[in-house]
Design a protein around this motif. Structure first.
Motif, PDB file in Angstrom:
ATOM      1  N   GLU A  17       0.807  -1.226   0.000  1.00 46.89           N
ATOM      2  CA  GLU A  17       0.000   0.000   0.000  1.00 46.89           C
ATOM      3  C   GLU A  17       0.838   1.273   0.000  1.00 46.89           C
ATOM      4  O   GLU A  17       0.344   2.333  -0.377  1.00 46.89           O
ATOM      5  CB  GLU A  17      -0.946   0.011   1.194  1.00 46.89           C
ATOM      6  CG  GLU A  17      -2.102  -0.975   1.061  1.00 46.89           C
ATOM      7  CD  GLU A  17      -3.036  -0.922   2.241  1.00 46.89           C
ATOM      8  OE1 GLU A  17      -2.716  -0.210   3.226  1.00 46.89           O
ATOM      9  OE2 GLU A  17      -4.086  -1.589   2.201  1.00 46.89           O
ATOM     10  N   GLU A 226      -7.230   1.028 -12.981  1.00 47.94           N
ATOM     11  CA  GLU A 226      -6.800  -0.263 -12.440  1.00 47.94           C
ATOM     12  C   GLU A 226      -5.363  -0.610 -12.837  1.00 47.94           C
ATOM     13  O   GLU A 226      -4.572  -1.001 -11.973  1.00 47.94           O
ATOM     14  CB  GLU A 226      -7.762  -1.372 -12.875  1.00 47.94           C
ATOM     15  CG  GLU A 226      -9.140  -1.290 -12.235  1.00 47.94           C
ATOM     16  CD  GLU A 226     -10.029  -0.253 -12.882  1.00 47.94           C
ATOM     17  OE1 GLU A 226      -9.621   0.300 -13.937  1.00 47.94           O
ATOM     18  OE2 GLU A 226     -11.117   0.020 -12.354  1.00 47.94           O
ATOM     19  N   ILE A 229      -3.038   1.525 -10.751  1.00 50.02           N
ATOM     20  CA  ILE A 229      -2.963   1.056  -9.362  1.00 50.02           C
ATOM     21  C   ILE A 229      -2.057  -0.164  -9.269  1.00 50.02           C
ATOM     22  O   ILE A 229      -1.260  -0.302  -8.333  1.00 50.02           O
ATOM     23  CB  ILE A 229      -4.371   0.750  -8.832  1.00 50.02           C
ATOM     24  CG1 ILE A 229      -5.170   2.044  -8.695  1.00 50.02           C
ATOM     25  CG2 ILE A 229      -4.305   0.031  -7.488  1.00 50.02           C
ATOM     26  CD1 ILE A 229      -6.628   1.822  -8.322  1.00 50.02           C
ATOM     27  N   ASP A 232       1.452   0.907  -9.443  1.00 53.18           N
ATOM     28  CA  ASP A 232       1.822   1.565  -8.195  1.00 53.18           C
ATOM     29  C   ASP A 232       2.123   0.533  -7.111  1.00 53.18           C
ATOM     30  O   ASP A 232       3.060   0.696  -6.323  1.00 53.18           O
ATOM     31  CB  ASP A 232       0.695   2.491  -7.747  1.00 53.18           C
ATOM     32  CG  ASP A 232       1.163   3.506  -6.721  1.00 53.18           C
ATOM     33  OD1 ASP A 232       2.161   4.195  -6.972  1.00 53.18           O
ATOM     34  OD2 ASP A 232       0.531   3.589  -5.651  1.00 53.18           O
ATOM     35  N   SER A 416      -5.318  11.573 -10.186  1.00 57.47           N
ATOM     36  CA  SER A 416      -4.730  11.208  -8.896  1.00 57.47           C
ATOM     37  C   SER A 416      -5.151  12.193  -7.831  1.00 57.47           C
ATOM     38  O   SER A 416      -5.002  13.401  -7.991  1.00 57.47           O
ATOM     39  CB  SER A 416      -3.208  11.188  -8.995  1.00 57.47           C
ATOM     40  OG  SER A 416      -2.649  10.971  -7.743  1.00 57.47           O
TER      41      SER A 416
END
Length: 423
Positions: A17, A226, A229, A232, A416
């Motif tokens: 995360e 998606e 993410i 990331d 973002s």
């Protein structure tokens, strides 16, 4: 079973995360980049004897060695003096860019190329500090080290404020830099410059270039949230894994050094420190070295203290207070080595490696001191009638940046909600 699953889920979430230790990453980035930059500038008058055409380690000898170890170096792509000067200049520019945090991801890749190219050209010119720098240049590529204390972080804050005002922000420098580096990669591959017998560095360069393209493409439209993410998350995992490797590497350096010292008779009888203080090669200040060596008690304490600190440090990571005390002692020891024994770049490299263990609270205080100093300077400039620069956003609490596995030229995603570093 449920408790185990809960702990496992928490651990996975912690790793995926967020990219942890942003301040420690920034200190490592600045430390190693500044060390390499200062070394290159100091040795600039002697660059050709160290790594260039006039090196005692001749072109033929370098080719023979590289034929056996298959190490990566761009200096062996051509024996032209102009090519050597271009590679050396690239090493200087990339180190300065990484230290300032400008296009950090690309700068970290070029920094690695510069370090490997020069060091692998003349492998016998280095010392322990060069070995540490060699390894850390590889690890830094995978870290998100530009989230704080960098020009990238400042640009990300300005971009976020501009988008909050409804302004359309376009990053032209990033795609242009990506295109130029892509052309260089294509040309090097087509001309057969890469040695695919040892494919780590060529594969890493191509992987970073492709990952950068994916990061930029997934940020072009809100419909690709998606994939962005996912990238990331991959970046967070790589960053955290690289930091862990850096920590383990530092512990191994100290543990092996300490245990090898224990086996030496001079370290056992407490006289080991005495001898380097009397070597001309390690005596930039003979009077200072003689002063320290004149006290048998001091020599004994420093000798045994060095062994104890190096052997004990990996075990103190489980106790924060003891770890911080030994960390301060080790950094002080390296600073003394830099002055007394004349090994500044070795000491700077080791201090930069130690910085990964610095407490976050201390780095927050340093950030606060820097912000207050900048504020006082701004007020003085305003009093003197000079234009006062606009204060950037609060850098004490960085938000998530882009994926660590991509070069720095990508623009932050338009959708973002948090400032992202366009690196």
């Amino acid at each position: 079973m449920n408790r185990f699953s809960s702990k496992l889920s928490t651990a996975i979430a912690r790793v995926t995360e967020a990219a942890h230790a942003p301040y420690q990453s920034a200190v490592i980035r600045i430390g190693f980049a500044a060390t390499w930059l200062l070394f290159l500038l100091r040795e600039y008058p002697h660059r050709e004897e160290l790594y260039g055409p006039d090196s005692p380690w001749s072109w033929d000898l370098a080719q023979q060695l590289l034929g056996m170890n298959h190490a990566f170096t761009t200096l062996m792509w051509s024996d032209s003096r102009l090519w050597f000067e271009a590679v050396y200049a690239l090493a200087v520019v990339s180190a300065a860019s990484l230290a300032l945090g400008w296009r950090t991801r690309t700068a970290s890749v070029l920094f690695m190329v510069g370090v490997l190219s020069l060091q692998n050209r003349s492998v016998f010119m280095g010392d322990g500090g060069d070995n540490v720098l060699h390894l850390m240049s590889l690890y830094l590529v995978f870290t998100r080290c530009g989230r704080v204390w960098s020009l990238d972080a400042r640009r990300a804050r300005r971009t976020q404020r501009s988008r909050a005002r409804g302004e359309h922000v376009v990053d032209r420098a990033g795609p242009a830099l990506w295109a130029v580096l892509g052309a260089v990669l294509v040309a090097a591959t087509a001309l057969g410059r890469f040695d695919w017998t040892e494919p780590l560095v060529p594969a890493l360069l191509w992987g970073m270039w492709v990952a950068h393209a994916l990061w930029w493409l997934t940020g072009r439209s809100g419909r690709t949230a998606e994939p962005r993410i996912l990238l990331d998350v991959i970046g967070n995992v790589l960053h955290n894994a690289a930091l862990l490797v850096i920590m383990v590497e530092a512990c191994l350096i100290y543990a092996t050094a300490g245990w090898y010292k224990i086996q030496g008779s001079r370290w056992q009888d407490g006289t080991a420190v005495y001898y380097p203080l009397h070597l001309d090669y390690f005596s930039p200040w003979p009077a200072l070295g003689g002063l320290l060596a004149a006290s048998g008690t001091m020599v004994l304490l420093v000798t045994y203290g060095t062994v104890v600190v190096q052997v004990a440090f990996p075990f103190t990571l489980f106790n924060r207070r003891v770890k911080n005390v030994l960390l301060a002692l080790m950094m002080t020891e390296h600073a003394v080595i830099a002055v007394v024994l004349g090994l500044p770049f070795f000491s700077l490299a080791m201090i930069a490696a130690d910085a990964v263990f610095l407490p976050t609270s201390f780095l927050h205080r340093v950030s606060g001191w820097a912000a207050r100093a900048r504020g006082r300077l701004s007020r003085r400039r305003g009093t003197a009638g000079l234009p006062v620069p606009r204060a950037p956003g609060d850098a004490a609490h960085p938000q998530a940046g882009p994926a660590a596995a991509v070069p720095p030229a990508a623009s932050p995603p338009a959708a973002s909600p948090t400032p992202v570093s366009p690196t």
